[in-house]
Design an enzyme around this catalytic site. Structure first.
Site, PDB file in Angstrom:
ATOM      1  N   LYS A 217       0.829  -1.208   0.000  1.00 50.92           N
ATOM      2  CA  LYS A 217       0.000   0.000   0.000  1.00 50.92           C
ATOM      3  C   LYS A 217       0.868   1.265   0.000  1.00 50.92           C
ATOM      4  O   LYS A 217       0.666   2.172  -0.796  1.00 50.92           O
ATOM      5  CB  LYS A 217      -0.922   0.033   1.238  1.00 50.92           C
TER       6      LYS A 217
ATOM      7  N   ARG B  25      -9.515   1.112   8.877  1.00 48.41           N
ATOM      8  CA  ARG B  25      -9.035  -0.221   9.204  1.00 48.41           C
ATOM      9  C   ARG B  25     -10.050  -1.020  10.017  1.00 48.41           C
ATOM     10  O   ARG B  25      -9.761  -2.135  10.412  1.00 48.41           O
ATOM     11  CB  ARG B  25      -7.763  -0.074  10.037  1.00 48.41           C
TER      12      ARG B  25
ATOM     13  N   ARG C  43      12.319  -6.570   5.284  1.00 52.85           N
ATOM     14  CA  ARG C  43      12.264  -5.096   5.219  1.00 52.85           C
ATOM     15  C   ARG C  43      13.232  -4.438   6.195  1.00 52.85           C
ATOM     16  O   ARG C  43      13.242  -4.751   7.378  1.00 52.85           O
ATOM     17  CB  ARG C  43      10.842  -4.624   5.517  1.00 52.85           C
TER      18      ARG C  43
ATOM     19  N   ARG D   9      11.544  -2.447  11.426  1.00 54.33           N
ATOM     20  CA  ARG D   9      10.418  -1.966  12.222  1.00 54.33           C
ATOM     21  C   ARG D   9      10.152  -2.973  13.326  1.00 54.33           C
ATOM     22  O   ARG D   9      10.126  -4.181  13.057  1.00 54.33           O
ATOM     23  CB  ARG D   9       9.166  -1.840  11.333  1.00 54.33           C
TER      24      ARG D   9
ATOM     25  N   ARG E 237      -0.438  -9.207  13.411  1.00 56.58           N
ATOM     26  CA  ARG E 237      -0.974  -8.187  12.478  1.00 56.58           C
ATOM     27  C   ARG E 237      -1.858  -8.853  11.423  1.00 56.58           C
ATOM     28  O   ARG E 237      -2.878  -8.298  11.024  1.00 56.58           O
ATOM     29  CB  ARG E 237       0.181  -7.425  11.803  1.00 56.58           C
TER      30      ARG E 237
HETATM   31  P1  AP5 Z   1       4.797  -1.618   1.991  1.00 60.96           P
HETATM   32  O1  AP5 Z   1       4.554  -0.797   0.788  1.00 60.96           O
HETATM   33  O2  AP5 Z   1       5.370  -0.952   3.192  1.00 60.96           O
HETATM   34  O3  AP5 Z   1       3.449  -2.388   2.388  1.00 60.96           O
HETATM   35  P2  AP5 Z   1       2.235  -1.845   3.232  1.00 60.96           P
HETATM   36  O4  AP5 Z   1       1.009  -2.521   2.709  1.00 60.96           O
HETATM   37  O5  AP5 Z   1       2.231  -0.347   3.294  1.00 60.96           O
HETATM   38  O6  AP5 Z   1       2.615  -2.519   4.629  1.00 60.96           O
HETATM   39  P3  AP5 Z   1       2.925  -1.902   6.039  1.00 60.96           P
HETATM   40  O7  AP5 Z   1       3.594  -3.006   6.780  1.00 60.96           O
HETATM   41  O8  AP5 Z   1       3.656  -0.606   6.032  1.00 60.96           O
HETATM   42  O9  AP5 Z   1       1.454  -1.574   6.451  1.00 60.96           O
HETATM   43  P4  AP5 Z   1       0.587  -1.981   7.609  1.00 60.96           P
HETATM   44  O10 AP5 Z   1      -0.722  -1.771   7.015  1.00 60.96           O
HETATM   45  O11 AP5 Z   1       0.724  -3.239   8.352  1.00 60.96           O
HETATM   46  O12 AP5 Z   1       1.167  -0.975   8.671  1.00 60.96           O
HETATM   47  P5  AP5 Z   1       0.915   0.578   8.912  1.00 60.96           P
HETATM   48  O13 AP5 Z   1       2.197   1.237   8.810  1.00 60.96           O
HETATM   49  O14 AP5 Z   1      -0.243   1.078   8.124  1.00 60.96           O
HETATM   50  O15 AP5 Z   1       5.689  -2.876   1.553  1.00 60.96           O
HETATM   51  C1  AP5 Z   1       6.200  -3.778   2.505  1.00 60.96           C
HETATM   52  C2  AP5 Z   1       7.570  -4.272   2.041  1.00 60.96           C
HETATM   53  O16 AP5 Z   1       7.389  -5.038   0.833  1.00 60.96           O
HETATM   54  C3  AP5 Z   1       8.541  -3.141   1.690  1.00 60.96           C
HETATM   55  O17 AP5 Z   1       9.839  -3.517   2.095  1.00 60.96           O
HETATM   56  C4  AP5 Z   1       8.465  -3.042   0.148  1.00 60.96           C
HETATM   57  O18 AP5 Z   1       9.683  -2.605  -0.409  1.00 60.96           O
HETATM   58  C5  AP5 Z   1       8.169  -4.491  -0.230  1.00 60.96           C
HETATM   59  N1  AP5 Z   1       7.348  -4.586  -1.445  1.00 60.96           N
HETATM   60  C6  AP5 Z   1       6.278  -3.828  -1.798  1.00 60.96           C
HETATM   61  N2  AP5 Z   1       5.783  -4.226  -2.986  1.00 60.96           N
HETATM   62  C7  AP5 Z   1       6.550  -5.282  -3.381  1.00 60.96           C
HETATM   63  C8  AP5 Z   1       6.541  -6.119  -4.532  1.00 60.96           C
HETATM   64  N3  AP5 Z   1       5.647  -5.972  -5.517  1.00 60.96           N
HETATM   65  N4  AP5 Z   1       7.470  -7.105  -4.614  1.00 60.96           N
HETATM   66  C9  AP5 Z   1       8.398  -7.288  -3.615  1.00 60.96           C
HETATM   67  N5  AP5 Z   1       8.467  -6.493  -2.505  1.00 60.96           N
HETATM   68  C10 AP5 Z   1       7.551  -5.509  -2.398  1.00 60.96           C
HETATM   69  O19 AP5 Z   1       0.422   0.526  10.432  1.00 60.96           O
HETATM   70  C11 AP5 Z   1       1.296   0.143  11.472  1.00 60.96           C
HETATM   71  C12 AP5 Z   1       0.517   0.089  12.792  1.00 60.96           C
HETATM   72  O20 AP5 Z   1      -0.055   1.376  13.079  1.00 60.96           O
HETATM   73  C13 AP5 Z   1      -0.692  -0.861  12.813  1.00 60.96           C
HETATM   74  O21 AP5 Z   1      -0.322  -2.194  13.103  1.00 60.96           O
HETATM   75  C14 AP5 Z   1      -1.538  -0.226  13.914  1.00 60.96           C
HETATM   76  O22 AP5 Z   1      -1.017  -0.527  15.180  1.00 60.96           O
HETATM   77  C15 AP5 Z   1      -1.336   1.261  13.666  1.00 60.96           C
HETATM   78  N6  AP5 Z   1      -2.341   1.817  12.746  1.00 60.96           N
HETATM   79  C16 AP5 Z   1      -2.101   2.385  11.527  1.00 60.96           C
HETATM   80  N7  AP5 Z   1      -3.253   2.794  10.970  1.00 60.96           N
HETATM   81  C17 AP5 Z   1      -4.235   2.497  11.855  1.00 60.96           C
HETATM   82  C18 AP5 Z   1      -5.655   2.655  11.839  1.00 60.96           C
HETATM   83  N8  AP5 Z   1      -6.291   3.220  10.782  1.00 60.96           N
HETATM   84  N9  AP5 Z   1      -6.347   2.206  12.906  1.00 60.96           N
HETATM   85  C19 AP5 Z   1      -5.742   1.650  13.968  1.00 60.96           C
HETATM   86  N10 AP5 Z   1      -4.403   1.458  14.044  1.00 60.96           N
HETATM   87  C20 AP5 Z   1      -3.653   1.879  12.984  1.00 60.96           C
END
Ligand code: AP5
Length: 215
Positions: A13, A88, A127, A160, A171
């Protein structure tokens, strides 16, 4: 263009939202990035969110909805956006719909990035990021020139805390239990689009852009 990117942790994402927002000239709003910044700077929000994030649990809805309401009120979202990591939960999705309706606005499309659990685990266990310049790396596909060291500034790379194996497992469970119901929420509103998100980054970007630009 007002978009929501949905998908499990590690579905790409953030990676895709960055590229697409640049291409379309719209704002990328990641609640995860905002919370991590809050944790780093020791803000009230960061302090309250830290324990949930480290355990791979969701931060309480009210904290997140207030954060988005603040962004809406500031006008930061007036010229189009991708919401990455929000909503979410179903209550967050309902709150977003109602906040937007008050401003006579709405989400145009909710796009689900579809990836398998095996791919998520592979991506998150590889990552690394630079704590100084935020450059991202992924082993083994995107290695720095010198293992463990950022190419840009020579700073030691970090992981992270929520990418540790047991937290990733939680997660994924939290995603299935609490977040996946919003897929149906958007499907019922006829706003849901699904894009396979495994394979080359550029091909996924093109597939996303195609869906975004279609009438
Ligand atoms: P990346 O692009 O970072 O993936 P992502 O979907 O953004 O995953 P995240 O782990 O950042 O998101 P998340 O939703 O778990 O955590 P968030 O930060 O929102 O890609 C991941 C890796 O894969 C990277 O290394 C990238 O290079 C690689 N990659 C990407 N595409 C690829 C491909 N095609 N091929 C190979 N490699 C690839 O949230 C963190 C925490 O915050 C949550 O757990 C929660 O505690 C809190 N939080 C955030 N938002 C909320 C909310 N709305 N409500 C409640 N709690 C929240």
């Amino acid at each position: 263009m007002n978009l929501v990117f949905l998908g499990p942790p590690g579905s790409g994402k953030g990676t895709q939202a960055k590229v697409i927002c640049k291409e379309l000239g719209i704002l990328h709003l990641s609640t995860g990035d905002l919370l991590r910044e809050g944790v780093k700077n020791g803000t009230d929000l960061g302090t309250q969110a830290k324990k949930y994030m480290e355990a791979g649990e969701l931060v309480p809805d009210k904290l997140i909805v207030d954060l988005i309401e603040e962004k809406l009120a500031s006008g930061a979202l007036n010229n189009g956006y991708i919401l990455d990591g929000f909503p979410r939960t179903v209550p967050q999705a309902e709150a977003l719909r109602d906040m937007l309706a008050k401003n006579k606005s709405q989400i145009d499309k909710a796009i689900l990035l579809d990836v398998s659990n095996d791919e998520v685990i592979k991506r998150l266990s590889g990552r690394f990021f630079c704590p100084n310049c935020s450059s991202g790396y992924n082993y083994p596909a995107q290695m720095p020139k010198q293992e463990g060291i950022c190419d840009n500034d020579g700073v030691e790379l970090q992981r992270r805390p929520d990418d540790e194996e047991d937290v990733v497992k939680n997660r994924l469970e939290v995603y299935i239990m609490q977040t996946s119901p919003i897929i149906d929420f958007y499907r019922q509103a006829s706003l849901l689009f699904e894009v396979p998100a495994e394979g080359a980054l550029k091909e996924i970007t093109n597939a996303l852009l195609k869906v975004i630009k279609e009438d």
